[in-house]
Design a protein around this motif. Structure first.
Motif, PDB file in Angstrom:
ATOM      1  N   LYS A 237     -12.044  44.348  22.975  1.00  0.00           N
ATOM      2  CA  LYS A 237     -11.684  45.509  23.785  1.00  0.00           C
ATOM      3  C   LYS A 237     -12.897  46.385  24.055  1.00  0.00           C
ATOM      4  N   ARG A 238     -13.751  46.547  23.033  1.00  0.00           N
ATOM      5  CA  ARG A 238     -14.928  47.407  23.180  1.00  0.00           C
ATOM      6  C   ARG A 238     -16.057  46.729  23.952  1.00  0.00           C
ATOM      7  N   GLN A 239     -16.158  45.397  23.817  1.00  0.00           N
ATOM      8  CA  GLN A 239     -17.303  44.678  24.376  1.00  0.00           C
ATOM      9  C   GLN A 239     -16.933  43.786  25.560  1.00  0.00           C
ATOM     10  N   LYS A 240     -15.718  43.873  26.073  1.00  0.00           N
ATOM     11  CA  LYS A 240     -15.247  42.887  27.053  1.00  0.00           C
ATOM     12  C   LYS A 240     -16.113  42.809  28.300  1.00  0.00           C
ATOM     13  N   PHE A 241     -16.591  43.942  28.790  1.00  0.00           N
ATOM     14  CA  PHE A 241     -17.419  43.904  30.000  1.00  0.00           C
ATOM     15  C   PHE A 241     -18.766  43.231  29.734  1.00  0.00           C
ATOM     16  N   VAL A 242     -19.330  43.480  28.547  1.00  0.00           N
ATOM     17  CA  VAL A 242     -20.595  42.834  28.186  1.00  0.00           C
ATOM     18  C   VAL A 242     -20.387  41.337  28.015  1.00  0.00           C
ATOM     19  N   PHE A 243     -19.311  40.944  27.333  1.00  0.00           N
ATOM     20  CA  PHE A 243     -19.034  39.524  27.097  1.00  0.00           C
ATOM     21  C   PHE A 243     -18.776  38.772  28.401  1.00  0.00           C
ATOM     22  N   VAL A 244     -17.983  39.364  29.291  1.00  0.00           N
ATOM     23  CA  VAL A 244     -17.696  38.708  30.572  1.00  0.00           C
ATOM     24  C   VAL A 244     -18.975  38.595  31.400  1.00  0.00           C
ATOM     25  N   SER A 245     -19.800  39.626  31.353  1.00  0.00           N
ATOM     26  CA  SER A 245     -21.088  39.577  32.069  1.00  0.00           C
ATOM     27  C   SER A 245     -21.944  38.431  31.557  1.00  0.00           C
ATOM     28  N   LEU A 246     -22.044  38.303  30.229  1.00  0.00           N
ATOM     29  CA  LEU A 246     -22.831  37.225  29.642  1.00  0.00           C
ATOM     30  C   LEU A 246     -22.276  35.855  30.016  1.00  0.00           C
ATOM     31  N   LEU A 247     -20.962  35.742  30.006  1.00  0.00           N
ATOM     32  CA  LEU A 247     -20.334  34.468  30.368  1.00  0.00           C
ATOM     33  C   LEU A 247     -20.672  34.092  31.801  1.00  0.00           C
ATOM     34  N   LEU A 248     -20.651  35.080  32.700  1.00  0.00           N
ATOM     35  CA  LEU A 248     -21.002  34.827  34.100  1.00  0.00           C
ATOM     36  C   LEU A 248     -22.478  34.481  34.252  1.00  0.00           C
ATOM     37  N   ILE A 249     -23.331  35.229  33.575  1.00  0.00           N
ATOM     38  CA  ILE A 249     -24.778  35.014  33.700  1.00  0.00           C
ATOM     39  C   ILE A 249     -25.161  33.614  33.231  1.00  0.00           C
ATOM     40  N   VAL A 250     -24.786  33.314  31.990  1.00  0.00           N
ATOM     41  CA  VAL A 250     -25.153  32.018  31.398  1.00  0.00           C
ATOM     42  C   VAL A 250     -24.424  30.877  32.097  1.00  0.00           C
ATOM     43  N   GLY A 251     -23.143  31.103  32.424  1.00  0.00           N
ATOM     44  CA  GLY A 251     -22.359  30.053  33.064  1.00  0.00           C
ATOM     45  C   GLY A 251     -22.910  29.656  34.424  1.00  0.00           C
ATOM     46  N   ILE A 252     -23.194  30.642  35.271  1.00  0.00           N
ATOM     47  CA  ILE A 252     -23.711  30.356  36.610  1.00  0.00           C
ATOM     48  C   ILE A 252     -25.072  29.672  36.531  1.00  0.00           C
ATOM     49  N   SER A 253     -25.935  30.151  35.631  1.00  0.00           N
ATOM     50  CA  SER A 253     -27.262  29.545  35.487  1.00  0.00           C
ATOM     51  C   SER A 253     -27.155  28.104  34.994  1.00  0.00           C
ATOM     52  N   SER A 254     -26.277  27.858  34.006  1.00  0.00           N
ATOM     53  CA  SER A 254     -26.114  26.505  33.466  1.00  0.00           C
ATOM     54  C   SER A 254     -25.497  25.569  34.499  1.00  0.00           C
ATOM     55  N   MET A 255     -24.690  26.116  35.361  1.00  0.00           N
ATOM     56  CA  MET A 255     -24.031  25.307  36.386  1.00  0.00           C
ATOM     57  C   MET A 255     -25.039  24.739  37.389  1.00  0.00           C
ATOM     58  N   VAL A 256     -26.056  25.513  37.713  1.00  0.00           N
ATOM     59  CA  VAL A 256     -26.990  25.090  38.765  1.00  0.00           C
ATOM     60  C   VAL A 256     -28.319  24.566  38.227  1.00  0.00           C
TER      61      VAL A 256
ATOM     62  N   VAL B 150     -23.794  46.183  35.452  1.00  0.00           N
ATOM     63  CA  VAL B 150     -24.264  44.900  34.936  1.00  0.00           C
ATOM     64  C   VAL B 150     -23.264  43.797  35.277  1.00  0.00           C
ATOM     65  N   LEU B 151     -21.976  44.091  35.104  1.00  0.00           N
ATOM     66  CA  LEU B 151     -20.936  43.115  35.451  1.00  0.00           C
ATOM     67  C   LEU B 151     -20.970  42.796  36.941  1.00  0.00           C
ATOM     68  N   SER B 152     -21.175  43.803  37.767  1.00  0.00           N
ATOM     69  CA  SER B 152     -21.229  43.601  39.225  1.00  0.00           C
ATOM     70  C   SER B 152     -22.414  42.725  39.606  1.00  0.00           C
ATOM     71  N   LEU B 153     -23.586  43.009  39.034  1.00  0.00           N
ATOM     72  CA  LEU B 153     -24.781  42.204  39.318  1.00  0.00           C
ATOM     73  C   LEU B 153     -24.607  40.768  38.841  1.00  0.00           C
ATOM     74  N   SER B 154     -23.944  40.606  37.708  1.00  0.00           N
ATOM     75  CA  SER B 154     -23.703  39.260  37.173  1.00  0.00           C
ATOM     76  C   SER B 154     -22.807  38.461  38.109  1.00  0.00           C
ATOM     77  N   PHE B 155     -21.812  39.132  38.688  1.00  0.00           N
ATOM     78  CA  PHE B 155     -20.876  38.466  39.590  1.00  0.00           C
ATOM     79  C   PHE B 155     -21.533  38.152  40.936  1.00  0.00           C
TER      80      PHE B 155
END
Length: 420
Positions: free
Chosen positions: A248-267, A323-328
């Motif tokens: 609950k406290r870190q959800k935006f940071v965690f989702v941002s990290l998931l997007l950042i690492v996920g998108i980079s690993s995908m390509v 940060v979440l917006s930039l990650s997306f």
């Protein structure tokens, strides 16, 4: 006897910080060194019925099979072995686990070095399966190493976690530099393979020596490692309420990290490695030989590291939503990349028939990946509740998401290549 926390105030000569960089590099080395040694694998799995032509873009079934199976074996094994390691090995002594991983790494890579000089032409498929089995064992070792590393660093500040993540980018620089070096001296494929894997053995040995030296001479490192050792943890029960509270406290940071690492690993490197220079095939050495290793691997990893270091200096933005917006927003770079000059094996239309567009995409991907990743790590302490358990569980969740994002999105990238 380890001194109390008040007496262990600083990391003398930054030894622990340097070690964390090296450990981060080692954590990524199995996934980086094999793809960069592509000339060696291409030679070992070539069509022995035709003359060897290293400049040819044509590939054999065995070469294609190795590329696909390496990603499959590496990612699937790492995810599965991570779960097993978390369940069965986390209670073992951290120092013993770490040293055991160093020795297993060295033994497995020495076996690979041994087969560099062996003529495998008469049993190419057998050699392919043997190599994939060794990759499987290395991935299992890497899983134990990662669990040990994450458990150990749970007692360190986020600065040291950032060093581990930056070390991963350093690994890419290390392996791509080796590739450029071997191509520059027109090294034979066997020499190429020997340099890659013997350098890996030497690096693992160096990290092992550095780790032992820190355990012997660095009170700062000893103190934090002993705090993380299972024998010094009275209770490891983690209530679900704590996990939900952290989310609950870190959800935006965690989702941002998931997007950042996920998108980079995908390509990267699955899709980016298939992009060729628009001037390839006309005899220009830069376009035919150096474009991919320099732009796709060296420049990407170098700028990734630059982005991580910039984040440690700038520390902006400080709010989670930007940060979440930039990650997306990084998602929009994927279709641009797919319409660059991909290999002729993929039936995609080339809309951006310019190397400059591809290089710009690589720059944006790399810098944003490094910068936003470290910004997220820096933001984590803002939402700690102050307890050691909260910090340890937060870091464990962080690394789990990083590994999950990397593994799952890598599969998505491979699937995307298959349908193209």
């Amino acid at each position: 006897m380890v001194q109390c926390d008040e007496e262990v105030k600083k990391d003398s000569f930054n030894l622990t910080f340097i070690l964390m960089y090296c450990l981060g590099t080692l954590a990524q080395i199995s996934g980086s060194i094999f793809p960069n040694a592509q000339l060696y694998w291409k030679y070992k799995l070539r069509d022995i019925g035709n003359p060897w032509n290293p400049s040819s873009n044509a590939t054999t079934d065995l070469q294609d099979e190795f590329t696909a199976d390496f990603a499959l074996v590496g990612n699937a094994t790492t995810i599965f072995a991570l779960i097993i390691s978390i369940i069965y090995t986390r209670r073992w002594n951290i120092v013993n686990r770490m040293i055991a991983c160093f020795f297993v790494y060295i033994i497995l890579f020495l076996i690979i070095v041994f087969f560099v000089g062996i003529d495998t032409d008469s049993w190419q498929r057998g050699f392919l399966y043997l190599t994939l089995f060794l990759i499987f064992l290395i991935s299992c070792t890497n899983a134990v190493f990662l669990v040990t590393l994450f458990q150990m660093c749970s007692k360190f500040s986020p600065v040291y976690i950032s060093a581990i993540l930056s070390g991963q980018a350093l690994c890419g620089i290390f392996s791509s530099s080796l590739q450029i070096l071997t191509l520059s001296i027109d090294a034979k494929p066997e020499t190429n393979g020997f340099l890659y894997f013997s350098a890996t053995v030497a690096f693992v040995a160096m990290v092992c020596v550095t780790f032992v030296a820190c355990m012997k001479y660095s009170e700062f490192f000893i103190y934090h490692v002993e705090r993380a050792n299972p024998k010094n943890i009275v209770k490891v029960d983690i209530p679900k309420e704590l996990v939900f509270s952290i989310w609950k406290r870190q959800k935006f940071v965690f989702v941002s990290l998931l997007l950042i690492v996920g998108i980079s690993s995908m390509v990267h490197p699955g899709i980016t490695a298939t992009v060729q220079s628009t001037g390839a095939g006309v005899g220009n050495k830069w376009n035919d030989t150096f474009f991919v290793p320099v732009i796709t691997f060296f420049v990407y990893n170098f700028l990734d590291l630059v982005g991580r270091e910039m984040a440690l200096k700038v520390e902006r933005p400080t709010d989670e939503i930007p940060v979440l917006s930039l990650s997306f927003i990084r998602i929009v770079l994927i279709p641009v990349l797919l319409f660059c000059n991909l290999s002729s094996k993929h039936n995609t239309r080339v809309l951006f028939n310019s190397d400059a567009v591809y290089i710009l995409v690589i720059i944006l991907f790399a810098v944003s990946n490094g910068y936003l990743t470290n910004i997220c790590v820096i933001m984590l302490p803002k939402n700690y509740d102050g307890s050691d358990k909260d910090r340890a569980v937060t870091i464990a969740m962080l690394f789990f998401l990083l590994l999950l994002g990397s593994g799952v999105f890598s599969f998505l990238g491979l699937a995307l290549l298959k349908v193209m």
